[in-house]
Design a protein around this motif. Structure first.
Motif, PDB file in Angstrom:
ATOM      1  N   GLY A 113      45.421 -61.547   1.806  1.00  0.00           N
ATOM      2  CA  GLY A 113      46.257 -60.648   0.751  1.00  0.00           C
ATOM      3  C   GLY A 113      46.010 -59.442   1.870  1.00  0.00           C
ATOM      4  O   GLY A 113      46.258 -59.490   3.670  1.00  0.00           O
ATOM      5  N   VAL A 114      47.496 -58.466   2.188  1.00  0.00           N
ATOM      6  CA  VAL A 114      47.653 -58.100   3.290  1.00  0.00           C
ATOM      7  C   VAL A 114      47.915 -56.256   2.967  1.00  0.00           C
ATOM      8  O   VAL A 114      48.848 -55.783   2.131  1.00  0.00           O
ATOM      9  N   LYS A 115      47.558 -55.295   2.845  1.00  0.00           N
ATOM     10  CA  LYS A 115      47.464 -53.923   3.137  1.00  0.00           C
ATOM     11  C   LYS A 115      48.025 -53.224   3.923  1.00  0.00           C
ATOM     12  O   LYS A 115      47.779 -53.301   5.661  1.00  0.00           O
ATOM     13  N   LEU A 116      48.997 -52.502   3.756  1.00  0.00           N
ATOM     14  CA  LEU A 116      50.011 -51.741   4.882  1.00  0.00           C
ATOM     15  C   LEU A 116      50.051 -50.127   3.810  1.00  0.00           C
ATOM     16  O   LEU A 116      49.502 -49.763   2.655  1.00  0.00           O
ATOM     17  N   HIS A 117      49.819 -49.321   4.874  1.00  0.00           N
ATOM     18  CA  HIS A 117      49.931 -47.707   4.543  1.00  0.00           C
ATOM     19  C   HIS A 117      50.707 -47.306   4.916  1.00  0.00           C
ATOM     20  O   HIS A 117      50.982 -46.675   6.607  1.00  0.00           O
ATOM     21  N   PRO A 118      52.097 -47.051   5.216  1.00  0.00           N
ATOM     22  CA  PRO A 118      53.491 -46.896   5.509  1.00  0.00           C
ATOM     23  C   PRO A 118      53.477 -45.420   6.343  1.00  0.00           C
ATOM     24  O   PRO A 118      54.379 -45.349   7.203  1.00  0.00           O
ATOM     25  N   ASP A 119      53.217 -44.507   5.108  1.00  0.00           N
ATOM     26  CA  ASP A 119      52.963 -42.252   6.093  1.00  0.00           C
ATOM     27  C   ASP A 119      52.216 -42.482   7.778  1.00  0.00           C
ATOM     28  O   ASP A 119      52.786 -42.805   8.476  1.00  0.00           O
ATOM     29  N   ILE A 120      51.096 -43.825   7.150  1.00  0.00           N
ATOM     30  CA  ILE A 120      50.541 -43.822   8.491  1.00  0.00           C
ATOM     31  C   ILE A 120      51.208 -43.953   9.325  1.00  0.00           C
ATOM     32  O   ILE A 120      51.057 -44.446  10.955  1.00  0.00           O
ATOM     33  N   GLN A 121      51.563 -45.519   9.231  1.00  0.00           N
ATOM     34  CA  GLN A 121      52.670 -46.519   9.834  1.00  0.00           C
ATOM     35  C   GLN A 121      53.713 -46.260  10.412  1.00  0.00           C
ATOM     36  O   GLN A 121      54.159 -46.640  11.270  1.00  0.00           O
ATOM     37  N   GLU A 122      54.413 -44.905   9.601  1.00  0.00           N
ATOM     38  CA  GLU A 122      55.388 -44.419  10.087  1.00  0.00           C
ATOM     39  C   GLU A 122      56.621 -45.383   9.690  1.00  0.00           C
ATOM     40  O   GLU A 122      57.334 -45.661  10.604  1.00  0.00           O
ATOM     41  N   ILE A 123      56.443 -46.523   9.141  1.00  0.00           N
ATOM     42  CA  ILE A 123      57.644 -47.493   8.599  1.00  0.00           C
ATOM     43  C   ILE A 123      57.837 -47.269   7.072  1.00  0.00           C
ATOM     44  O   ILE A 123      57.441 -47.036   6.399  1.00  0.00           O
ATOM     45  N   ASP A 124      58.852 -47.475   6.491  1.00  0.00           N
ATOM     46  CA  ASP A 124      59.773 -48.002   5.334  1.00  0.00           C
ATOM     47  C   ASP A 124      59.433 -49.198   4.577  1.00  0.00           C
ATOM     48  O   ASP A 124      59.601 -50.595   5.701  1.00  0.00           O
ATOM     49  N   ILE A 125      58.974 -48.864   3.713  1.00  0.00           N
ATOM     50  CA  ILE A 125      58.717 -50.375   2.907  1.00  0.00           C
ATOM     51  C   ILE A 125      59.453 -51.677   3.376  1.00  0.00           C
ATOM     52  O   ILE A 125      59.058 -53.175   3.099  1.00  0.00           O
ATOM     53  N   ASP A 126      60.740 -51.229   2.985  1.00  0.00           N
ATOM     54  CA  ASP A 126      61.742 -52.033   2.572  1.00  0.00           C
ATOM     55  C   ASP A 126      62.273 -52.626   4.561  1.00  0.00           C
ATOM     56  O   ASP A 126      63.687 -52.835   4.192  1.00  0.00           O
ATOM     57  N   ASP A 127      61.716 -51.496   5.455  1.00  0.00           N
ATOM     58  CA  ASP A 127      62.055 -51.823   6.608  1.00  0.00           C
ATOM     59  C   ASP A 127      62.568 -53.216   7.634  1.00  0.00           C
ATOM     60  O   ASP A 127      61.713 -54.273   6.406  1.00  0.00           O
ATOM     61  N   LYS A 128      63.137 -53.953   7.453  1.00  0.00           N
ATOM     62  CA  LYS A 128      63.732 -55.210   7.984  1.00  0.00           C
ATOM     63  C   LYS A 128      62.185 -55.674   8.954  1.00  0.00           C
ATOM     64  O   LYS A 128      62.559 -56.877   9.281  1.00  0.00           O
ATOM     65  N   LYS A 129      61.851 -54.976   9.618  1.00  0.00           N
ATOM     66  CA  LYS A 129      60.864 -55.271  10.166  1.00  0.00           C
ATOM     67  C   LYS A 129      59.888 -55.993   9.678  1.00  0.00           C
ATOM     68  O   LYS A 129      59.063 -56.584  10.406  1.00  0.00           O
ATOM     69  N   LEU A 130      58.999 -54.755   8.094  1.00  0.00           N
ATOM     70  CA  LEU A 130      58.563 -56.595   7.804  1.00  0.00           C
ATOM     71  C   LEU A 130      59.000 -56.935   6.593  1.00  0.00           C
ATOM     72  O   LEU A 130      57.902 -57.902   6.455  1.00  0.00           O
ATOM     73  N   LEU A 131      60.060 -57.127   6.275  1.00  0.00           N
ATOM     74  CA  LEU A 131      60.433 -58.523   5.871  1.00  0.00           C
ATOM     75  C   LEU A 131      60.498 -59.589   5.934  1.00  0.00           C
ATOM     76  O   LEU A 131      59.753 -60.593   4.706  1.00  0.00           O
ATOM     77  N   PRO A 132      60.040 -60.079   7.506  1.00  0.00           N
ATOM     78  CA  PRO A 132      59.534 -61.714   8.025  1.00  0.00           C
ATOM     79  C   PRO A 132      58.563 -61.779   7.092  1.00  0.00           C
ATOM     80  O   PRO A 132      57.304 -62.526   6.354  1.00  0.00           O
ATOM     81  N   LEU A 133      57.277 -60.328   7.373  1.00  0.00           N
ATOM     82  CA  LEU A 133      55.817 -60.477   6.462  1.00  0.00           C
ATOM     83  C   LEU A 133      56.287 -60.518   4.590  1.00  0.00           C
ATOM     84  O   LEU A 133      54.941 -61.755   4.777  1.00  0.00           O
TER      85      LEU A 133
END
Length: 273
Positions: A113-133
């Motif tokens: 699986g994959v773990k994301l921490h949007p605050d530290i990575q400074e990106i909205d979880i629904d940002d279009k950059k992440l949708l392909p992931l």
């Protein structure tokens, strides 16, 4: 005696663990209680009867991704060799150039699986950059773990409405929303996320912040079958988080489910050898 699976543990290579813990304490303005190394985690587990862990780390930039994932895979391998029922999730960063290639690679080295921490990575979880992931994870039937919430207004990267949007776009993607779905913002997150298909939750970095009565209320609102125990190691020690959990006025079935059964089913722990 309850079997216990810690569904939220961060570990770091020995050489950088102290620095990583310092950075974590600085970001959140609290004292990190543990060392952040796998050996320390295992020592605490032996004292508390913990049988396994979900281990992950955060990639703070794209260049760290492969190094982070190799370290997690080696830690999982070590943990399994010591008899623990351990699962590892990869780190990923929105600027990494080839999601699919790295996802296929981490599958080969044993991560699931994959773990994301949007605050530290400074990106909205629904940002279009992440949708392909997310599309890749859904197709590969891999799981997504999200840090969720914060009461600081500058950190709105993982507000519950954004998670709801993801679940509508990717209805078959299995997601865990950490910290009861919203770190220190439970009154916002719980009403929005309760009953959301394919989303479950963990107890990490939450029990210290609320009354025992509030914790029981949240667990039953979300459904005890949808909640897994997590310590957020190294933020907390395993002992103190287990003690906090065991003080909650839950039924024996609710305790068994949260401490072990839900994770065993979700991660296939009984099949891990």
């Amino acid at each position: 005696m309850f079997r216990i699976f810690d569904s939220h543990a961060h570990t770091y290579p020995d050489a950088i663990a102290e620095k990583a813990c310092y950075n974590l304490s600085h970001f959140y303005n609290f004292a990190v209680k543990s060392k952040g190394t796998y050996d320390d985690l295992e020592e605490q587990a032996n004292e508390c009867g913990v049988c396994g862990f979900l281990i992950f780390a955060v990639a703070t930039n794209a260049h760290q991704v492969e190094k982070v994932n190799n370290a997690i895979a080696e830690t999982v391998k070590k943990s399994l060799s010591h008899g623990y029922k351990t699962v590892g999730f990869a780190g990923m960063h929105q600027d990494y150039p080839d999601f699919l290639k790295e996802i296929e690679r981490v599958q080969q080295i044993g991560l699931s699986g994959v773990k994301l921490h949007p605050d530290i990575q400074e990106i909205d979880i629904d940002d279009k950059k992440l949708l392909p992931l997310y599309e890749i994870l859904e197709y590969k039937k891999l799981k997504l773990y999200l840090h969720m919430g914060d009461d600081r207004t500058i950190f709105r990267y993982s507000s519950p409405d954004k998670l709801k949007r993801i679940t509508k776009i990717f209805p078959d993607l299995k997601i865990t929303a950490a910290h009861f779905g919203g770190y220190k913002s439970f009154d916002e997150s719980v009403p929005v996320l309760k009953g959301t298909p394919n989303v479950n939750f963990d107890t990490s970095s939450s029990l210290w912040y609320m009354t025992e009565e509030k914790a029981v209320e949240i667990i039953r609102t979300l459904g005890s079958e949808n909640v897994m125990f997590g310590t957020d190691y190294p933020v907390m020690t395993l002992k103190e988080e287990i003690e906090r959990f065991m003080k909650l006025k839950l039924t024996e079935k609710e305790r068994e489910d949260i401490l072990w059964n839900n994770a065993a089913k979700y991660y296939g722990l009984e099949d891990i050898k």
